[in-house]
Scaffold this active site. Structure first.
Site, short mmCIF file in Angstrom:
data_model
loop_
_atom_site.label_atom_id
_atom_site.label_comp_id
_atom_site.label_asym_id
_atom_site.label_seq_id
_atom_site.Cartn_x
_atom_site.Cartn_y
_atom_site.Cartn_z
N ASP A 170 0.85 -1.19 0.00
CA ASP A 170 0.00 0.00 0.00
C ASP A 170 0.89 1.25 0.00
O ASP A 170 1.90 1.32 0.71
CB ASP A 170 -0.92 0.00 1.23
N ILE A 171 0.51 2.24 -0.77
CA ILE A 171 1.30 3.47 -0.91
C ILE A 171 1.30 4.30 0.38
O ILE A 171 2.21 5.09 0.61
CB ILE A 171 0.77 4.29 -2.11
N ASN A 216 -12.92 -3.30 2.25
CA ASN A 216 -13.91 -2.23 2.34
C ASN A 216 -14.86 -2.34 1.16
O ASN A 216 -14.43 -2.54 0.02
CB ASN A 216 -13.23 -0.87 2.34
N GLU A 243 -12.37 3.13 -1.67
CA GLU A 243 -11.99 4.25 -2.53
C GLU A 243 -11.61 3.83 -3.95
O GLU A 243 -11.72 4.62 -4.87
CB GLU A 243 -10.84 5.04 -1.89
N HIS A 281 -10.06 -5.21 -3.55
CA HIS A 281 -8.75 -5.40 -2.90
C HIS A 281 -8.98 -5.82 -1.47
O HIS A 281 -9.87 -5.32 -0.78
CB HIS A 281 -7.89 -4.14 -2.97
N HIS A 284 -7.00 -5.91 2.09
CA HIS A 284 -5.84 -5.39 2.81
C HIS A 284 -5.34 -6.48 3.75
O HIS A 284 -6.14 -7.11 4.45
CB HIS A 284 -6.24 -4.20 3.70
P1 5GP Z 1 -9.83 1.34 0.19
O1 5GP Z 1 -10.18 2.50 1.05
O2 5GP Z 1 -10.38 1.47 -1.20
O3 5GP Z 1 -10.14 0.03 0.83
O4 5GP Z 1 -8.25 1.35 0.09
C1 5GP Z 1 -7.53 1.87 -0.97
C2 5GP Z 1 -6.06 1.75 -0.59
O5 5GP Z 1 -5.31 1.91 -1.77
C3 5GP Z 1 -5.58 2.80 0.40
O6 5GP Z 1 -5.04 2.14 1.54
C4 5GP Z 1 -4.54 3.60 -0.39
O7 5GP Z 1 -3.44 4.00 0.40
C5 5GP Z 1 -4.14 2.63 -1.48
N1 5GP Z 1 -3.73 3.26 -2.73
C6 5GP Z 1 -4.40 4.23 -3.40
N2 5GP Z 1 -3.75 4.55 -4.55
C7 5GP Z 1 -2.65 3.75 -4.59
C8 5GP Z 1 -1.58 3.60 -5.53
O8 5GP Z 1 -1.52 4.28 -6.56
N3 5GP Z 1 -0.62 2.68 -5.25
C9 5GP Z 1 -0.68 1.91 -4.12
N4 5GP Z 1 0.33 1.03 -3.94
N5 5GP Z 1 -1.67 2.02 -3.20
C10 5GP Z 1 -2.64 2.92 -3.44
#
Ligand code: 5GP
Length: 125
Positions: free
Chosen positions: A39-40, A97, A105, A110, A112
């Site tokens: 994760d970034i 999520n 988002e 995905h 985690h």
């Molecule tokens: P969500 O809230 O959708 O479950 O999590 C999205 C996750 O994707 C977040 O933890 C965010 O930090 C990660 N993320 C968003 N854009 C990127 C990206 O371009 N590269 C990587 N490696 N992670 C990302």
């Protein structure tokens, strides 16, 4: 911004681009069914994202429409990544999520994987 988990799959989403190698990611694992990367913006010492190779918006979409083979392959990959990274004995957390209340988002399913340290309460209030 959180997404609508029932929307059609959008090929331009960022994880679709990562899967196709169009934007860089730090790879943790890949096989026929899954791709995993760091994760970034890590929320724990270890924070890995695992995505299916198929075009699924969310856990809801995946659980309803993926084949038994895809589901088995993906679930096994998540378990294998945690095992191979030494997370099983100290323990780890999985999170998917879904939609606005889940805070999803990115509209490509995905999971985690959090670990590498004690993770505290399940949901911060
Ligand atoms: P969500 O809230 O959708 O479950 O999590 C999205 C996750 O994707 C977040 O933890 C965010 O930090 C990660 N993320 C968003 N854009 C990127 C990206 O371009 N590269 C990587 N490696 N992670 C990302």
């Amino acid at each position: 911004m959180a997404i609508d988990a029932t929307q059609p799959y959008d090929d331009d989403n960022i994880f679709g681009k990562i899967l196709r190698g169009e934007i860089p990611s730090t790879k943790v694992y890949e096989d026929e069914w899954a791709y995993a990367f760091e994760d970034i913006n890590p929320q724990a010492k270890i924070h890995t994202l695992v995505i299916p190779r198929g075009r699924y918006v969310s856990w809801d979409d995946f659980s309803a429409h993926a084949s038994a083979e895809e589901i088995a392959g993906f679930v096994r990959a998540v378990g294998k990544i945690a095992r191979e990274n030494g997370l099983v004995e100290p323990g780890y957390r999985l999170l998917a999520n879904v939609g606005p209340h889940g805070g999803q988002e990115v509209p490509h399913l995905h999971v985690h994987i959090f670990g590498g340290e004690p993770l505290g309460r399940m949901i911060a209030k």
